[in-house]
Design a protein around this motif. Structure first.
Motif, PDB file in Angstrom:
ATOM      1  N   VAL A  11       0.469  13.918  -7.650  1.00 47.47           N
ATOM      2  CA  VAL A  11      -0.813  13.830  -8.332  1.00 47.47           C
ATOM      3  C   VAL A  11      -1.580  15.121  -8.099  1.00 47.47           C
ATOM      4  O   VAL A  11      -1.718  15.576  -6.959  1.00 47.47           O
ATOM      5  CB  VAL A  11      -1.636  12.632  -7.821  1.00 47.47           C
ATOM      6  CG1 VAL A  11      -3.012  12.608  -8.472  1.00 47.47           C
ATOM      7  CG2 VAL A  11      -0.891  11.334  -8.108  1.00 47.47           C
ATOM      8  N   ILE A  13      -4.511  17.055  -7.375  1.00 51.13           N
ATOM      9  CA  ILE A  13      -5.872  16.968  -6.860  1.00 51.13           C
ATOM     10  C   ILE A  13      -6.254  18.355  -6.363  1.00 51.13           C
ATOM     11  O   ILE A  13      -5.675  18.866  -5.401  1.00 51.13           O
ATOM     12  CB  ILE A  13      -5.992  15.949  -5.713  1.00 51.13           C
ATOM     13  CG1 ILE A  13      -5.549  14.562  -6.173  1.00 51.13           C
ATOM     14  CG2 ILE A  13      -7.426  15.897  -5.187  1.00 51.13           C
ATOM     15  CD1 ILE A  13      -5.603  13.518  -5.081  1.00 51.13           C
ATOM     16  N   THR A  17     -10.055  16.410  -0.821  1.00 51.05           N
ATOM     17  CA  THR A  17     -10.221  14.966  -0.897  1.00 51.05           C
ATOM     18  C   THR A  17     -11.350  14.625  -1.861  1.00 51.05           C
ATOM     19  O   THR A  17     -12.284  15.417  -2.045  1.00 51.05           O
ATOM     20  CB  THR A  17     -10.539  14.359   0.488  1.00 51.05           C
ATOM     21  OG1 THR A  17     -10.767  12.957   0.339  1.00 51.05           O
ATOM     22  CG2 THR A  17     -11.775  15.002   1.087  1.00 51.05           C
ATOM     23  N   LEU A  18     -11.225  13.474  -2.463  1.00 47.10           N
ATOM     24  CA  LEU A  18     -12.283  12.970  -3.331  1.00 47.10           C
ATOM     25  C   LEU A  18     -13.098  11.903  -2.608  1.00 47.10           C
ATOM     26  O   LEU A  18     -14.021  11.333  -3.187  1.00 47.10           O
ATOM     27  CB  LEU A  18     -11.670  12.377  -4.610  1.00 47.10           C
ATOM     28  CG  LEU A  18     -10.799  13.332  -5.433  1.00 47.10           C
ATOM     29  CD1 LEU A  18     -10.226  12.604  -6.641  1.00 47.10           C
ATOM     30  CD2 LEU A  18     -11.589  14.561  -5.870  1.00 47.10           C
ATOM     31  N   ARG A  19     -12.759  11.671  -1.353  1.00 47.22           N
ATOM     32  CA  ARG A  19     -13.412  10.616  -0.585  1.00 47.22           C
ATOM     33  C   ARG A  19     -14.696  11.129   0.046  1.00 47.22           C
ATOM     34  O   ARG A  19     -14.804  12.299   0.428  1.00 47.22           O
ATOM     35  CB  ARG A  19     -12.467  10.111   0.513  1.00 47.22           C
ATOM     36  CG  ARG A  19     -11.129   9.592   0.012  1.00 47.22           C
ATOM     37  CD  ARG A  19     -11.251   8.192  -0.516  1.00 47.22           C
ATOM     38  NE  ARG A  19     -11.465   7.257   0.573  1.00 47.22           N
ATOM     39  CZ  ARG A  19     -10.466   6.646   1.239  1.00 47.22           C
ATOM     40  NH1 ARG A  19      -9.206   6.881   0.917  1.00 47.22           N
ATOM     41  NH2 ARG A  19     -10.739   5.796   2.205  1.00 47.22           N
ATOM     42  N   TRP A  23     -12.371   8.553   5.791  1.00 48.34           N
ATOM     43  CA  TRP A  23     -11.025   8.116   5.459  1.00 48.34           C
ATOM     44  C   TRP A  23     -10.027   8.442   6.582  1.00 48.34           C
ATOM     45  O   TRP A  23      -8.984   7.807   6.720  1.00 48.34           O
ATOM     46  CB  TRP A  23     -10.560   8.791   4.173  1.00 48.34           C
ATOM     47  CG  TRP A  23     -10.545  10.296   4.265  1.00 48.34           C
ATOM     48  CD1 TRP A  23     -11.536  11.149   3.895  1.00 48.34           C
ATOM     49  CD2 TRP A  23      -9.491  11.100   4.797  1.00 48.34           C
ATOM     50  NE1 TRP A  23     -11.174  12.452   4.159  1.00 48.34           N
ATOM     51  CE2 TRP A  23      -9.915  12.447   4.707  1.00 48.34           C
ATOM     52  CE3 TRP A  23      -8.235  10.828   5.331  1.00 48.34           C
ATOM     53  CZ2 TRP A  23      -9.129  13.508   5.137  1.00 48.34           C
ATOM     54  CZ3 TRP A  23      -7.451  11.880   5.756  1.00 48.34           C
ATOM     55  CH2 TRP A  23      -7.890  13.207   5.653  1.00 48.34           C
ATOM     56  N   CYS A 124      -5.708   7.278   0.194  1.00 45.68           N
ATOM     57  CA  CYS A 124      -5.853   7.364  -1.255  1.00 45.68           C
ATOM     58  C   CYS A 124      -6.841   8.476  -1.614  1.00 45.68           C
ATOM     59  O   CYS A 124      -7.861   8.646  -0.944  1.00 45.68           O
ATOM     60  CB  CYS A 124      -6.343   6.031  -1.824  1.00 45.68           C
ATOM     61  SG  CYS A 124      -5.184   4.672  -1.611  1.00 45.68           S
ATOM     62  N   ALA A 125      -6.528   9.212  -2.670  1.00 41.98           N
ATOM     63  CA  ALA A 125      -7.384  10.286  -3.172  1.00 41.98           C
ATOM     64  C   ALA A 125      -7.565  11.413  -2.163  1.00 41.98           C
ATOM     65  O   ALA A 125      -8.587  12.085  -2.135  1.00 41.98           O
ATOM     66  CB  ALA A 125      -8.744   9.739  -3.605  1.00 41.98           C
ATOM     67  N   VAL A 126      -6.531  11.612  -1.302  1.00 44.40           N
ATOM     68  CA  VAL A 126      -6.553  12.703  -0.336  1.00 44.40           C
ATOM     69  C   VAL A 126      -5.294  13.537  -0.537  1.00 44.40           C
ATOM     70  O   VAL A 126      -4.192  12.998  -0.617  1.00 44.40           O
ATOM     71  CB  VAL A 126      -6.611  12.183   1.115  1.00 44.40           C
ATOM     72  CG1 VAL A 126      -6.573  13.348   2.097  1.00 44.40           C
ATOM     73  CG2 VAL A 126      -7.862  11.352   1.328  1.00 44.40           C
ATOM     74  N   THR A 127      -5.442  14.846  -0.628  1.00 39.91           N
ATOM     75  CA  THR A 127      -4.312  15.729  -0.846  1.00 39.91           C
ATOM     76  C   THR A 127      -3.357  15.685   0.342  1.00 39.91           C
ATOM     77  O   THR A 127      -3.782  15.680   1.494  1.00 39.91           O
ATOM     78  CB  THR A 127      -4.793  17.180  -1.049  1.00 39.91           C
ATOM     79  OG1 THR A 127      -5.724  17.208  -2.123  1.00 39.91           O
ATOM     80  CG2 THR A 127      -3.627  18.093  -1.377  1.00 39.91           C
TER      81      THR A 127
END
Length: 261
Positions: A11, A13, A17-19, A23, A124-127
């Motif tokens: 994915v 990204i 991170t999007l967090r 996290w 989740c949502a973390v490179t």
């Protein structure tokens, strides 16, 4: 001509991170918990002392079964078919590799250390740091496919641990007996809640109505399976508590609380 877009291997990204939450806390505490158990279990497996309380017949699970002539008298419930072992080989060398394999390939533990150690991904949502993903198709992760076979070995070892807990009543009844029984009961819960056990009991069935016995067993295993993660962590704790108690009692560091001598 195939006009379908090429599938991404990862994915995309661009941000680390999007967090916005903490996290990292879950993978950090998971890594610390697993590391603490590994360090303790490794040290205890090589100590060769404090594993058998002769007066009360307590044998720690970390040394069961003890089949070598290096084992102290009384701790070998199944005889000593193996000769003396050098110091660098654990006395329970026959069981420990299978138990390690069972835990390492367990579906829950895969999730735990994939995220906390392998970072695939850490959350989740973390490179993640890996450019490619080959799944469990190559070494070393292809070994994960042997989980069902480790399950059978773990099942046998749990039976042996059960025998050890029952045999301890030959020395009377004390707090150590309760600890051994609680530990082995929870080990049964962890082993039977395994996904492989669920497949063994109900897998490949097309009609549950034609196999009522297997369906009933599958239903009970499925109820345990829901709590597989909890049993995975609880049994790490009970193994340490059981071993620590046997260690302290066998070295006369603490007395065993006796109910019936």
């Amino acid at each position: 001509m195939d006009t379908a877009p090429a599938a991404r291997t990862r994915v995309a990204i661009t941000e680390r991170t999007l967090r916005t939450d903490r996290w990292w806390a879950a993978p950090l505490f998971t890594a610390l918990g697993l590391a603490a158990f590994v360090v303790y279990a490794t040290i205890r497996s090589f100590m060769r002392e404090g594993y058998w309380a002769a007066e009360y017949h307590y044998l720690t699970p970390f040394y069961s079964p003890c089949l070598s002539e290096s084992c102290v008298p009384g701790s070998s419930h199944f005889g000593t078919p193996i000769g003396e072992l050098p110091e660098f080989i654990p006395l329970a060398f026959l069981s420990l590799p299978f138990l390690l394999g069972f835990r390492l390939t367990c579906y829950y533990y895969r999730k735990a250390y994939y995220r906390s150690v392998w970072f695939a991904p850490p959350a989740c949502a973390v490179t993640e740091p890996h450019a490619r993903y080959t799944g469990e198709t190559r070494l070393p992760l292809i070994v994960q496919n042997a989980h069902r076979y480790f399950f059978y070995a773990a099942l046998l070892i749990t039976v042996i641990n059960t025998y050890d807990a029952i045999a301890a009543f030959a020395g009377g009844f004390g707090l150590g007996n309760i600890i051994l029984l609680v530990n082995v009961s929870l080990l049964w819960c962890y082993t039977l809640s395994c996904h492989s056990c669920r497949h063994v009991t109900g897998g490949r069935l097309k009609h549950f109505s034609k196999n009522p016995v297997r369906y009933w067993i599958w239903t009970q295993v499925s109820r345990l399976n829901v709590r597989h993660m909890q049993f995975a962590w609880i049994t790490l704790g009970t193994l340490v508590v059981t071993d620590l108690y046997v260690w302290l009692v066998s070295t006369d560091t603490i007395p065993d609380l006796r109910f019936i001598n």
